[in-house]
Design a protein around this motif. Structure first.
Motif, PDB file in Angstrom:
ATOM      1  N   TYR A   1      -5.620   8.058 -13.766  1.00 13.80           N
ATOM      2  CA  TYR A   1      -6.462   7.807 -12.832  1.00 13.80           C
ATOM      3  C   TYR A   1      -7.185   9.068 -12.336  1.00 13.80           C
ATOM      4  O   TYR A   1      -6.579  10.321 -12.626  1.00 13.80           O
ATOM      5  CB  TYR A   1      -5.348   7.663 -11.592  1.00 13.80           C
ATOM      6  CG  TYR A   1      -6.029   7.702 -10.155  1.00 13.80           C
ATOM      7  CD1 TYR A   1      -7.147   7.003  -9.895  1.00 13.80           C
ATOM      8  CD2 TYR A   1      -5.527   8.534  -9.256  1.00 13.80           C
ATOM      9  CE1 TYR A   1      -7.661   7.023  -8.679  1.00 13.80           C
ATOM     10  CE2 TYR A   1      -6.172   8.557  -8.101  1.00 13.80           C
ATOM     11  CZ  TYR A   1      -7.234   7.888  -7.847  1.00 13.80           C
ATOM     12  OH  TYR A   1      -8.055   7.553  -6.431  1.00 13.80           O
TER      13      TYR A   1
ATOM     14  N   ARG B   1      -5.152   4.162  -6.468  1.00 11.52           N
ATOM     15  CA  ARG B   1      -6.757   4.138  -6.625  1.00 11.52           C
ATOM     16  C   ARG B   1      -7.360   3.142  -5.293  1.00 11.52           C
ATOM     17  O   ARG B   1      -7.961   3.614  -4.756  1.00 11.52           O
ATOM     18  CB  ARG B   1      -7.488   3.605  -7.808  1.00 11.52           C
ATOM     19  CG  ARG B   1      -8.992   3.333  -7.757  1.00 11.52           C
ATOM     20  CD  ARG B   1      -9.440   2.389  -8.820  1.00 11.52           C
ATOM     21  NE  ARG B   1      -8.672   1.062  -8.718  1.00 11.52           N
ATOM     22  CZ  ARG B   1      -8.316   0.389  -9.498  1.00 11.52           C
ATOM     23  NH1 ARG B   1      -8.613   0.395 -10.872  1.00 11.52           N
ATOM     24  NH2 ARG B   1      -7.638  -0.866  -9.343  1.00 11.52           N
ATOM     25  N   ASP B   2      -6.368   2.042  -5.435  1.00 11.05           N
ATOM     26  CA  ASP B   2      -6.788   1.187  -4.006  1.00 11.05           C
ATOM     27  C   ASP B   2      -6.576   1.584  -2.690  1.00 11.05           C
ATOM     28  O   ASP B   2      -7.386   1.559  -1.848  1.00 11.05           O
ATOM     29  CB  ASP B   2      -6.148  -0.311  -4.587  1.00 11.05           C
ATOM     30  CG  ASP B   2      -6.468  -1.021  -5.884  1.00 11.05           C
ATOM     31  OD1 ASP B   2      -7.585  -0.365  -6.195  1.00 11.05           O
ATOM     32  OD2 ASP B   2      -5.818  -1.773  -6.150  1.00 11.05           O
ATOM     33  N   THR B   3      -5.434   2.379  -2.624  1.00  9.55           N
ATOM     34  CA  THR B   3      -5.016   2.900  -1.426  1.00  9.55           C
ATOM     35  C   THR B   3      -6.107   3.961  -0.981  1.00  9.55           C
ATOM     36  O   THR B   3      -6.686   4.081   0.081  1.00  9.55           O
ATOM     37  CB  THR B   3      -3.782   3.626  -1.284  1.00  9.55           C
ATOM     38  OG1 THR B   3      -2.670   2.575  -1.738  1.00  9.55           O
ATOM     39  CG2 THR B   3      -3.485   4.319  -0.127  1.00  9.55           C
TER      40      THR B   3
ATOM     41  N   SER C   1       0.045  -0.018 -12.907  1.00  4.07           N
ATOM     42  CA  SER C   1       0.014  -0.688 -11.745  1.00  4.07           C
ATOM     43  C   SER C   1      -0.061   0.501 -10.610  1.00  4.07           C
ATOM     44  O   SER C   1      -0.543   0.260  -9.382  1.00  4.07           O
ATOM     45  CB  SER C   1       0.945  -1.818 -11.467  1.00  4.07           C
ATOM     46  OG  SER C   1       2.291  -1.405 -11.480  1.00  4.07           O
TER      47      SER C   1
ATOM     48  N   GLU D   1      -3.223   2.088 -10.289  1.00  2.00           N
ATOM     49  CA  GLU D   1      -4.164   1.420  -9.602  1.00  2.00           C
ATOM     50  C   GLU D   1      -4.039   1.291  -8.151  1.00  2.00           C
ATOM     51  O   GLU D   1      -4.923   1.116  -7.448  1.00  2.00           O
ATOM     52  CB  GLU D   1      -4.038  -0.083 -10.334  1.00  2.00           C
ATOM     53  CG  GLU D   1      -4.813  -0.216 -11.775  1.00  2.00           C
ATOM     54  CD  GLU D   1      -4.584  -1.449 -12.409  1.00  2.00           C
ATOM     55  OE1 GLU D   1      -5.289  -1.709 -13.318  1.00  2.00           O
ATOM     56  OE2 GLU D   1      -3.402  -2.200 -11.927  1.00  2.00           O
ATOM     57  N   GLU D   2      -2.485   1.055  -7.740  1.00  2.00           N
ATOM     58  CA  GLU D   2      -2.402   1.065  -6.286  1.00  2.00           C
ATOM     59  C   GLU D   2      -2.800   2.449  -5.683  1.00  2.00           C
ATOM     60  O   GLU D   2      -3.147   2.607  -4.417  1.00  2.00           O
ATOM     61  CB  GLU D   2      -0.839   0.853  -6.145  1.00  2.00           C
ATOM     62  CG  GLU D   2      -0.622   0.506  -4.586  1.00  2.00           C
ATOM     63  CD  GLU D   2       0.789  -0.022  -4.346  1.00  2.00           C
ATOM     64  OE1 GLU D   2       1.208  -0.229  -3.348  1.00  2.00           O
ATOM     65  OE2 GLU D   2       1.480  -0.576  -5.603  1.00  2.00           O
TER      66      GLU D   2
ATOM     67  N   GLY E   1      -9.108   4.219  -2.371  1.00  2.00           N
ATOM     68  CA  GLY E   1     -10.439   3.795  -1.989  1.00  2.00           C
ATOM     69  C   GLY E   1     -11.543   4.453  -2.995  1.00  2.00           C
ATOM     70  O   GLY E   1     -12.861   4.126  -2.874  1.00  2.00           O
ATOM     71  N   TYR E   2     -11.162   5.174  -4.300  1.00  2.00           N
ATOM     72  CA  TYR E   2     -12.174   5.775  -5.347  1.00  2.00           C
ATOM     73  C   TYR E   2     -11.629   6.482  -6.334  1.00  2.00           C
ATOM     74  O   TYR E   2     -10.214   6.329  -6.284  1.00  2.00           O
ATOM     75  CB  TYR E   2     -12.831   7.045  -4.169  1.00  2.00           C
ATOM     76  CG  TYR E   2     -11.715   7.980  -3.694  1.00  2.00           C
ATOM     77  CD1 TYR E   2     -11.022   9.026  -4.153  1.00  2.00           C
ATOM     78  CD2 TYR E   2     -11.936   7.782  -2.245  1.00  2.00           C
ATOM     79  CE1 TYR E   2     -10.332   9.677  -3.332  1.00  2.00           C
ATOM     80  CE2 TYR E   2     -11.158   8.484  -1.428  1.00  2.00           C
ATOM     81  CZ  TYR E   2     -10.109   9.365  -2.021  1.00  2.00           C
ATOM     82  OH  TYR E   2      -9.386  10.278  -1.337  1.00  2.00           O
TER      83      TYR E   2
ATOM     84  N   THR F   1     -11.202   6.160 -10.720  1.00  2.00           N
ATOM     85  CA  THR F   1     -10.939   5.109 -11.697  1.00  2.00           C
ATOM     86  C   THR F   1      -9.803   5.277 -12.533  1.00  2.00           C
ATOM     87  O   THR F   1      -9.158   6.287 -12.911  1.00  2.00           O
ATOM     88  CB  THR F   1     -12.149   5.468 -13.072  1.00  2.00           C
ATOM     89  OG1 THR F   1     -13.501   5.531 -12.341  1.00  2.00           O
ATOM     90  CG2 THR F   1     -12.262   4.639 -13.860  1.00  2.00           C
TER      91      THR F   1
ATOM     92  N   MET G   1       0.895  -1.242   0.060  1.00  2.00           N
ATOM     93  CA  MET G   1      -0.006   0.079   0.168  1.00  2.00           C
ATOM     94  C   MET G   1       0.777   1.386  -0.047  1.00  2.00           C
ATOM     95  O   MET G   1       1.871   1.389   0.783  1.00  2.00           O
ATOM     96  CB  MET G   1      -0.917   0.221   1.304  1.00  2.00           C
ATOM     97  CG  MET G   1      -2.359  -0.593   1.363  1.00  2.00           C
ATOM     98  SD  MET G   1      -3.382   0.506   0.557  1.00  2.00           S
ATOM     99  CE  MET G   1      -4.675  -0.690   0.382  1.00  2.00           C
TER     100      MET G   1
END
Length: 120
Positions: free
Chosen positions: A73, A50-52, A44, A47-48, A54-55, A57, A1
């Motif tokens: 992003y 975005r994943d960290t 990647s 994407e990380e 939590g919102y 695209t 993360m």
């Protein structure tokens, strides 16, 4: 993360806070957006982010010759933009902090006016 501090540092160098107006038949409205665009090899990383957070695209973008060589992003929904600013602004520095603060103030003024339409 990834940490929010890392993401804020990346935003200081690569982030874009934007807004523009769209005119429709009877009403015009503003679109507010945050984005980072990178070469596809950095998909990647985006994407990380975005994943960290939590919102948002992550999507591929095509070049003028339709070669998908960019990834983006993007955050567009008003509730996500508010969360994003609150999450990241404490770690922004310099001109990017000034830019983000002004953009956020304009977003909130526009959002709080009941006559305005904004993407929720």
């Amino acid at each position: 993360m990834l940490t929010k501090q890392f993401i804020a540092g990346f935003i200081c160098g690569e982030g874009s806070f934007s807004q523009w107006s769209i005119a429709r038949k009877e009403k015009s409205y503003k679109v507010f957006r945050f984005c980072i665009t990178q070469h596809q090899r950095e998909m990647s990383l985006l994407e990380e982010m975005r994943d960290t957070l939590g919102y948002g695209t992550v999507r591929r973008k095509s070049s003028p010759k339709n070669n998908p060589i960019f990834v983006e992003y993007m955050i567009c929904r008003a509730p996500d933009l508010v969360k994003f600013f609150n999450d990241i602004s404490p770690f922004l520095i310099g001109f990017k902090k000034e830019q983000a603060t002004k953009w956020f103030q304009e977003l909130m003024e526009y959002k709080n006016n009941k006559n305005n339409k904004i993407k929720e």
